[in-house]
Design a protein around this motif. Structure first.
Motif, PDB file in Angstrom:
ATOM      1  N   SER A  76      38.839  55.751  35.199  1.00  0.00           N
ATOM      2  CA  SER A  76      39.832  54.669  35.040  1.00  0.00           C
ATOM      3  C   SER A  76      39.215  53.428  34.403  1.00  0.00           C
ATOM      4  O   SER A  76      39.892  52.690  33.686  1.00  0.00           O
ATOM      5  CB  SER A  76      40.486  54.328  36.374  1.00  0.00           C
ATOM      6  N   GLY A  77      37.911  53.202  34.647  1.00  0.00           N
ATOM      7  CA  GLY A  77      37.262  52.041  34.038  1.00  0.00           C
ATOM      8  C   GLY A  77      37.308  52.116  32.527  1.00  0.00           C
ATOM      9  O   GLY A  77      37.396  51.089  31.838  1.00  0.00           O
ATOM     10  N   TYR A 109      40.327  50.293  31.008  1.00  0.00           N
ATOM     11  CA  TYR A 109      40.181  48.834  30.875  1.00  0.00           C
ATOM     12  C   TYR A 109      39.188  48.509  29.756  1.00  0.00           C
ATOM     13  O   TYR A 109      39.369  47.568  28.987  1.00  0.00           O
ATOM     14  CB  TYR A 109      39.737  48.218  32.213  1.00  0.00           C
ATOM     15  N   ARG A 110      38.128  49.329  29.671  1.00  0.00           N
ATOM     16  CA  ARG A 110      37.145  49.123  28.600  1.00  0.00           C
ATOM     17  C   ARG A 110      37.785  49.345  27.228  1.00  0.00           C
ATOM     18  O   ARG A 110      37.487  48.644  26.275  1.00  0.00           O
ATOM     19  CB  ARG A 110      35.974  50.099  28.780  1.00  0.00           C
ATOM     20  N   ARG A 122      30.836  51.977  26.392  1.00  0.00           N
ATOM     21  CA  ARG A 122      29.937  51.833  27.546  1.00  0.00           C
ATOM     22  C   ARG A 122      29.063  50.581  27.442  1.00  0.00           C
ATOM     23  O   ARG A 122      28.299  50.284  28.362  1.00  0.00           O
ATOM     24  CB  ARG A 122      28.989  53.054  27.689  1.00  0.00           C
ATOM     25  N   SER A 165      36.236  43.776  32.833  1.00  0.00           N
ATOM     26  CA  SER A 165      36.354  43.168  34.159  1.00  0.00           C
ATOM     27  C   SER A 165      37.250  41.930  34.105  1.00  0.00           C
ATOM     28  O   SER A 165      38.032  41.677  35.026  1.00  0.00           O
ATOM     29  CB  SER A 165      34.952  42.816  34.667  1.00  0.00           C
ATOM     30  N   ALA A 210      40.906  43.010  33.573  1.00  0.00           N
ATOM     31  CA  ALA A 210      41.391  43.803  34.717  1.00  0.00           C
ATOM     32  C   ALA A 210      42.026  42.909  35.788  1.00  0.00           C
ATOM     33  O   ALA A 210      42.659  43.399  36.721  1.00  0.00           O
ATOM     34  CB  ALA A 210      40.247  44.611  35.317  1.00  0.00           C
ATOM     35  N   ARG A 248      47.612  45.828  34.776  1.00  0.00           N
ATOM     36  CA  ARG A 248      47.393  46.873  35.784  1.00  0.00           C
ATOM     37  C   ARG A 248      48.667  47.705  35.957  1.00  0.00           C
ATOM     38  O   ARG A 248      48.614  48.916  36.093  1.00  0.00           O
ATOM     39  CB  ARG A 248      46.924  46.275  37.119  1.00  0.00           C
ATOM     40  N   GLY A 261      36.871  54.511  40.039  1.00  0.00           N
ATOM     41  CA  GLY A 261      37.298  53.175  39.616  1.00  0.00           C
ATOM     42  C   GLY A 261      37.105  52.157  40.715  1.00  0.00           C
ATOM     43  O   GLY A 261      36.105  52.165  41.443  1.00  0.00           O
ATOM     44  N   ARG A 262      38.108  51.261  40.842  1.00  0.00           N
ATOM     45  CA  ARG A 262      38.030  50.209  41.860  1.00  0.00           C
ATOM     46  C   ARG A 262      39.208  50.288  42.832  1.00  0.00           C
ATOM     47  O   ARG A 262      39.086  49.895  43.982  1.00  0.00           O
ATOM     48  CB  ARG A 262      38.043  48.817  41.202  1.00  0.00           C
ATOM     49  N   ASP A 263      40.358  50.786  42.325  1.00  0.00           N
ATOM     50  CA  ASP A 263      41.570  50.799  43.155  1.00  0.00           C
ATOM     51  C   ASP A 263      42.214  52.187  43.186  1.00  0.00           C
ATOM     52  O   ASP A 263      43.420  52.323  43.379  1.00  0.00           O
ATOM     53  CB  ASP A 263      42.594  49.794  42.599  1.00  0.00           C
ATOM     54  N   MET A 264      41.413  53.219  42.952  1.00  0.00           N
ATOM     55  CA  MET A 264      41.985  54.569  42.883  1.00  0.00           C
ATOM     56  C   MET A 264      42.555  54.993  44.238  1.00  0.00           C
ATOM     57  O   MET A 264      43.655  55.551  44.308  1.00  0.00           O
ATOM     58  CB  MET A 264      40.922  55.581  42.415  1.00  0.00           C
ATOM     59  N   ARG A 322      29.897  40.566  38.126  1.00  0.00           N
ATOM     60  CA  ARG A 322      31.023  41.498  37.881  1.00  0.00           C
ATOM     61  C   ARG A 322      31.640  41.951  39.211  1.00  0.00           C
ATOM     62  O   ARG A 322      32.857  41.977  39.364  1.00  0.00           O
ATOM     63  CB  ARG A 322      30.534  42.694  37.069  1.00  0.00           C
ATOM     64  N   ASP A 365      35.407  41.449  40.410  1.00  0.00           N
ATOM     65  CA  ASP A 365      36.244  42.619  40.714  1.00  0.00           C
ATOM     66  C   ASP A 365      36.725  42.626  42.170  1.00  0.00           C
ATOM     67  O   ASP A 365      37.782  43.177  42.475  1.00  0.00           O
ATOM     68  CB  ASP A 365      35.474  43.925  40.423  1.00  0.00           C
ATOM     69  N   ARG A 379      39.488  39.215  42.867  1.00  0.00           N
ATOM     70  CA  ARG A 379      40.765  39.014  42.161  1.00  0.00           C
ATOM     71  C   ARG A 379      41.922  39.285  43.127  1.00  0.00           C
ATOM     72  O   ARG A 379      41.766  40.055  44.095  1.00  0.00           O
ATOM     73  CB  ARG A 379      40.847  39.893  40.914  1.00  0.00           C
TER      74      ARG A 379
HETATM   75  O1   DC Z   1      33.819  51.345  36.115  1.00  0.00           O
HETATM   76  P1   DC Z   1      33.607  50.515  34.837  1.00  0.00           P
HETATM   77  O2   DC Z   1      32.325  49.744  34.837  1.00  0.00           O
HETATM   78  O3   DC Z   1      33.745  51.342  33.613  1.00  0.00           O
HETATM   79  O4   DC Z   1      34.815  49.448  34.829  1.00  0.00           O
HETATM   80  C1   DC Z   1      34.858  48.368  33.924  1.00  0.00           C
HETATM   81  C2   DC Z   1      35.690  47.267  34.551  1.00  0.00           C
HETATM   82  O5   DC Z   1      37.070  47.686  34.607  1.00  0.00           O
HETATM   83  C3   DC Z   1      35.312  46.874  35.962  1.00  0.00           C
HETATM   84  O6   DC Z   1      34.367  45.820  35.977  1.00  0.00           O
HETATM   85  C4   DC Z   1      36.619  46.446  36.576  1.00  0.00           C
HETATM   86  C5   DC Z   1      37.675  47.184  35.792  1.00  0.00           C
HETATM   87  N1   DC Z   1      38.277  48.287  36.546  1.00  0.00           N
HETATM   88  C6   DC Z   1      39.304  47.979  37.400  1.00  0.00           C
HETATM   89  O7   DC Z   1      39.635  46.817  37.572  1.00  0.00           O
HETATM   90  N2   DC Z   1      39.939  48.979  38.064  1.00  0.00           N
HETATM   91  C7   DC Z   1      39.574  50.247  37.915  1.00  0.00           C
HETATM   92  N3   DC Z   1      40.229  51.195  38.574  1.00  0.00           N
HETATM   93  C8   DC Z   1      38.506  50.580  37.074  1.00  0.00           C
HETATM   94  C9   DC Z   1      37.863  49.575  36.399  1.00  0.00           C
END
Ligand code: DC
Length: 263
Positions: A77-78, A81-82, A129, A138, A141, A147, A167-170, A218, A222, A225
Motif C-alpha cells: 500500500s505504501g 502513496y509513493r 523506493r 508520508s 498521506a 486516503r 502499510g500503516r492502516d491495513m 517519518r 505517520d 496525523r
Molecule cells: O511503507 P512505505 O515506506 O512505502 O510508505 C511510504 C509512506 O506512505 C509512509 O511514510 C506513510 C504512507 N503510507 C500510509 O500513510 N498508509 C499506508 N497504508 C502505507 C503508506
C-alpha cells in the motif's frame, strides 16, 4: 540479511505457486458468473493478512515472502502513496495541494507486474523506493480525501485465494476484518541499519545518524496525523523482529496464520 535473498524462491516453491495461480485463475473466472452480491460475499470470505508498522521494519520483504509461500496476492500500500508522490514530482505539481493529489490518484496509470512497478508505461521500481519519494509520500498521506480516494483501489486487491498486505492502516481501516493482523516492528537502530544496507546495495551513501533522524521524523508524522494514523490496533499481534532473520520472521508469520485460521 541480504535483500536479494528475499526474492529467491526455490524450484519447488515456484511449482506450488504456479499451481496455486492456475487454481486462482479458475476461481476468478468462476466468480465472474456470480451476481454482484455473491461477489461481495466471496470477497469477505477471502483471507487477508495485514502487516502494519513503522518505516524500515521489514514489512514489505516479509509480506512479499509470506504471499509467495501461501500463493496469495500481495499489496504494497505504501507504493500507492509513493506513486502519487512520484507522479506529482514528475509533473511538477505542488504536493501541498490536496485536490491535485486526489486528481492524480484518480487518474493514476499504474501496473504491478511481478516485482516491478510501472507508472504511465515507465518502469519506476527503483525511483519509487527513493528516500525523497518516501518523504513526499508520508506528507501527502496526511490528506483525508486522498486516503478515501485510494480506499476502494486497495480493497479491490482482495481476491481469491487470499491477500497479504503491508502499510500503516491495513488492519485498522482498510481490512478491519482481516484473518490475521500483525504489527511488525524492530528497534530504531536495527531499522536504520537495514535501511543503510539497502541504500549501500544500491550504491547510495547515507550516515546511520541521518537515517535514524529521517526514520524518527517519518514515524512521528505517520503516527500523529489525524486520519488513519500508524498504530497497533487492539486485535493486532505484535511481532518485534529485532535480532531475527528474514526466514525466522516469515516462519513466525506463517505459524501465526495457521493458528489464526484454526480460531
Ligand atoms: O511503507 P512505505 O515506506 O512505502 O510508505 C511510504 C509512506 O506512505 C509512509 O511514510 C506513510 C504512507 N503510507 C500510509 O500513510 N498508509 C499506508 N497504508 C502505507 C503508506
Amino acid at each position: 540479511m541480504v535483500l536479494d535473498e528475499c526474492f529467491q524462491v526455490s524450484g519447488d516453491l515456484c511449482k506450488i505457486i504456479n499451481n496455486i495461480s492456475i487454481l486462482r485463475e479458475q476461481t476468478e473466472s468462476q466468480s465472474l458468473s456470480f451476481g454482484r452480491g455473491q461477489q461481495i460475499m466471496d470477497k469477505q470470505n477471502v483471507p487477508v493478512i495485514t502487516l502494519d508498522g513503522p518505516s524500515a521494519s521489514g514489512k514489505g520483504t516479509i509480506a512479499r515472502l509470506v504471499s509467495q509461500a501461501l500463493g496469495f496476492h500481495y499489496l504494497d500500500s505504501g507504493a500507492l502513496y509513493r506513486l502519487v508522490a512520484l507522479a506529482a514530482m514528475k509533473r511538477n505539481t505542488d504536493v501541498s495541494d490536496e485536490h491535485s493529489m486526489v486528481d492524480i490518484a484518480r487518474h493514476l496509470n499504474v501496473s504491478f507486474r511481478d516485482s516491478t512497478i510501472w507508472l504511465d508505461g515507465e518502469d519506476v521500481s527503483n525511483e519509487v523506493r527513493a528516500e525523497a519519494c518516501g518523504e513526499y509520500a508520508s506528507r501527502i498521506a496526511q490528506y483525508p480525501a486522498l486516503r478515501v480516494e485510494l480506499l476502494g483501489y486497495q480493497r479491490d486487491f482482495r481476491k481469491s485465494p487470499g491477500l497479504v498486505t503491508d502499510g500503516r492502516d491495513m488492519g485498522s481501516v482498510i481490512f478491519p476484518d482481516a484473518t490475521l493482523k500483525i504489527y511488525l516492528t524492530a528497534s530504531e537502530e536495527e531499522r536504520a541499519l537495514r535501511r543503510h544496507k539497502q541504500l549501500m546495495e544500491k550504491g547510495i551513501n547515507a550516515s546511520i545518524a541521518d537515517l535514524i533522524q529521517a526514520l524518527r521524523a517519518r514515524d512521528e508524522r505517520d503516527s500523529s496525523r489525524s486520519t488513519s494514523p500508524l498504530q497497533q490496533c487492539e486485535d493486532a499481534c505484535l511481532l518485534d523482529t529485532t535480532g531475527l532473520s528474514i526466514d525466522q520472521v516469515v516462519s513466525r508469520v506463517l505459524n501465526m496464520y495457521a493458528e489464526a485460521r484454526k480460531a
